[in-house]
Write an enzyme that holds these catalytic residues in place. Structure first.
Site, PDB file in Angstrom:
ATOM      1  N   SER A 124       0.846  -1.192   0.000  1.00  0.00           N
ATOM      2  CA  SER A 124       0.000   0.000   0.000  1.00  0.00           C
ATOM      3  C   SER A 124       0.879   1.237   0.000  1.00  0.00           C
ATOM      4  O   SER A 124       2.054   1.182   0.386  1.00  0.00           O
ATOM      5  CB  SER A 124      -0.876   0.005   1.260  1.00  0.00           C
ATOM      6  OG  SER A 124      -1.527   1.247   1.446  1.00  0.00           O
ATOM      7  N   TYR A 137      -2.960  -1.474   9.946  1.00  0.00           N
ATOM      8  CA  TYR A 137      -2.949  -1.543   8.485  1.00  0.00           C
ATOM      9  C   TYR A 137      -1.611  -1.077   7.947  1.00  0.00           C
ATOM     10  O   TYR A 137      -0.976  -1.736   7.111  1.00  0.00           O
ATOM     11  CB  TYR A 137      -4.081  -0.696   7.911  1.00  0.00           C
ATOM     12  CG  TYR A 137      -4.222  -0.816   6.405  1.00  0.00           C
ATOM     13  CD1 TYR A 137      -4.975  -1.832   5.850  1.00  0.00           C
ATOM     14  CD2 TYR A 137      -3.597   0.086   5.549  1.00  0.00           C
ATOM     15  CE1 TYR A 137      -5.117  -1.963   4.471  1.00  0.00           C
ATOM     16  CE2 TYR A 137      -3.715  -0.033   4.185  1.00  0.00           C
ATOM     17  CZ  TYR A 137      -4.475  -1.051   3.648  1.00  0.00           C
ATOM     18  OH  TYR A 137      -4.586  -1.173   2.280  1.00  0.00           O
TER      19      TYR A 137
END
Length: 234
Positions: A124, A137
């Site tokens: 990400s 995350y």
């Protein structure tokens, strides 16, 4: 095989491979989503199956039931904004986003070695920048980069390549709260070099490239697909 392949980015990747003639198994944790996708029908060669990527026995059973495997795409992922400071939630996110990628990679290793296959992990932009609302995350996706590099060297002698893709802001259910807010959406567009949000389809070509013979000498790499967001200077 595409984990997290029943929605969002994973589903787009699964459909992209199938559209080029691949036989694709897309897995997900929602029986309702899978039932809906089966009713829709669509691309030949694409099938859906339920899989809890946290369950080692289930992972072994699904992967062990395959006759052959050329590509493993680890796209399963969750985020729990603001709740990730709670230990149980933090550990859940880490298990789905990071541990499961290792779990699947190890299960798929023998099959991939037989075919000279490859693994594609989804990192990400939060592997590079911070978002205070999602510490688990961000940590899990940063970990994906480390895992990708280490597995590239561990699996390389067996003919298996391991690479990663780092998406930016793409219109998915996970980012819906942002792209449905005109103010927030505009700020993100302004910081993106191409001045637009990404779509899930923007990631398909990159995945196909990294899994193809065109990338035969590419391993241990991460390819950002974020429209230039991370390198923005403002």
């Amino acid at each position: 095989m595409v984990s997290g392949g029943t929605s969002g980015i994973g589903l787009a990747i699964a459909r992209g491979f199938a559209a080029l003639g691949a036989t694709v198994l897309a897995t997900g944790s929602s029986e309702d989503k899978i039932a809906g996708l089966r009713r829709e029908g669509g691309i030949a060669g694409l099938t859906f199956r339920s899989l809890d990527v946290r369950d080692r026995a289930a992972v072994q059973a699904v992967v062990g039931g395959l006759d052959a495997l050329d590509v493993l795409v680890n796209a399963a992922g969750i985020a729990r904004p603001h709740r990730e400071f709670e230990e149980d939630t933090f550990l859940e996110v880490m298990d789905v986003n990071l541990n499961a990628a290792m779990r699947l990679a190890m299960a798929a290793r023998p099959l991939l070695a037989r075919r000279g296959g490859s693994i594609l992990n989804f990192a990400s932009m939060l592997s590079y920048v911070a978002d205070a609302a999602v510490p688990a995350y961000g940590a899990s996706k940063t970990g994906i980069l480390g895992l990708t590099r280490h597995l590239a060297h561990a699996f390389g002698p067996e003919g298996i390549r391991v690479n990663a893709i780092s998406p930016g802001y793409h219109r998915t259910d996970m980012t819906r709260e942002l792209w449905e807010d005109p103010g927030a959406a505009a700020k993100i567009e302004a910081k993106t070099a191409v001045r637009r949000w990404g779509t899930t389809e923007d990631l398909v070509g990159t995945a196909l490239f990294l899994a193809s013979p065109a990338a035969a000498y590419v391993t241990g790499a991460d390819l950002p697909v974020d429209g230039g967001y991370v390198v923005s200077g403002f």
